[in-house]
Scaffold this active site. Structure first.
Site, PDB file in Angstrom:
ATOM      1  N   LYS A  90       3.771 -15.688   1.338  1.00 52.45           N
ATOM      2  CA  LYS A  90       3.066 -15.295   0.123  1.00 52.45           C
ATOM      3  C   LYS A  90       2.816 -16.503  -0.773  1.00 52.45           C
ATOM      4  CE  LYS A  90       4.838 -10.609   0.519  1.00 52.45           C
ATOM      5  NZ  LYS A  90       5.887  -9.642   0.164  1.00 52.45           N
ATOM      6  N   ASP A 122       2.914  -5.189  -7.007  1.00 57.39           N
ATOM      7  CA  ASP A 122       3.172  -4.359  -5.828  1.00 57.39           C
ATOM      8  C   ASP A 122       2.697  -2.927  -6.039  1.00 57.39           C
ATOM      9  OD1 ASP A 122       4.109  -5.809  -3.692  1.00 57.39           O
ATOM     10  OD2 ASP A 122       6.227  -5.565  -4.168  1.00 57.39           O
ATOM     11  N   GLN A 141      11.308  -8.830  -3.969  1.00 56.21           N
ATOM     12  CA  GLN A 141      11.263  -8.751  -2.514  1.00 56.21           C
ATOM     13  C   GLN A 141      12.341  -7.792  -2.013  1.00 56.21           C
ATOM     14  OE1 GLN A 141       9.058 -10.256  -0.316  1.00 56.21           O
ATOM     15  NE2 GLN A 141      10.064  -9.008   1.228  1.00 56.21           N
TER      16      GLN A 141
END
Length: 284
Positions: free
Chosen positions: A52, A119, A96
């Site tokens: 990412k 997200d 994460q």
């Protein structure tokens, strides 16, 4: 032979659009930065974070990883989330997953400001999506819709079946397909005659989380099949939730694994970061 829903190619187009948008914001003095909170030393999570960060560098987004020990207490993580919410230079951030045992991920995700929830997974973001308010959309479901749209697949008015009802993919995908005016059925492990229900679909999206679960008996002739799953193949390589070689001859379009939904998920994270930064610029 089915047409291939090429997630790599579509994601490359989206990344190029994001790079252009990031450059425009920077010319106006608006920072674009994506932060990630990484707790513990899970190798897969560390790999995802590196990927990412490489994606961010490619499109000109600044990125920062907050790497914390697995023993970090919940309260310290909550304080970090509050700080990232308040830090003007941070356009968006995510935690994460999975987190080490003993930590409550829902409490932490719930504390993320929806304006920075890149997200799209917090309960507030999910609620805004459900009632049709503007929000940052979950990356994988939004990636599926963008893959279909940009591949020229008609969604409006078609019968869609989603296999899987997870908070990560299935539930938000149903909401997004409804927004596109599809007629949607959601299936799960308790669905009676699952192959029969699935084989009604003009659009079949499989997010079951079960390796090579869906075969030809689930697919009507000419259906569009999107495979959200990704699993390690015995002996190496990756496969999805769909038995590709068996299903492909029946489908009009199908997404491969790898190279289908995966690249789209990563691209939509960059897209969301840009959208979050743009919202700040509009307010400013």
């Amino acid at each position: 032979m089915a047409g291939i829903l090429d997630g790599k190619a579509v994601a490359a187009t989206i990344r190029a659009e994001v790079a252009e948008g990031v450059a425009e914001l920077r010319e106006r003095g608006i920072p674009v930065r994506l932060d990630v909170v990484l707790v513990g030393d899970d190798p897969a999570s560390a790999t995802y974070v590196r990927m990412k960060q490489r994606d961010c560098a490619e499109v000109g987004i600044e990125s920062k990883a907050h790497r914390l020990l697995a023993s970090t207490p919940q309260g310290e993580l909550a304080t970090l989330v509050e700080g990232l919410n308040a830090e003007a230079a941070v356009s968006g951030f995510f935690i994460q997953l999975p987190l080490p045992g003993g930590l409550d991920p829902l409490a932490l995700i719930s504390a993320i400001d929806p304006a920075k929830d890149v997200d799209g997974l917090s309960p507030l973001s999910a609620g805004r999506l459900a009632v049709g308010l503007p929000s940052l959309l979950p990356c994988t479901p939004h990636g599926v819709v963008q893959l279909l749209r940009r591949s020229g697949v008609e969604i409006e008015g078609r019968e869609a079946v989603v296999i899987g009802r997870s908070n990560l993919v299935g539930k938000p995908l149903v909401q997004l397909l409804l927004r596109e005016n599809a007629t949607v059925t959601v299936c799960h492990s308790r669905t009676k005659d699952l192959p029969g229900v699935a084989s009604r679909a003009e659009l079949l999206i499989v997010a079951a989380g079960r390796r090579e679960f869906v075969g030809a008996e689930y697919v009507r002739e000419g259906a569009v099949v999107v495979d959200v799953g990704i699993h390690a193949r015995e002996g190496g390589g990756l496969v999805g939730d769909v038995r590709f070689d068996e299903v492909e001859p029946r489908a009009s379009y199908i997404s491969p694994v790898p190279g289908g939904v995966g690249p789209m998920t990563r691209a939509m994270l960059l897209y969301n970061t840009l959208q979050a930064a743009r919202a700040v610029g509009e307010v400013g």
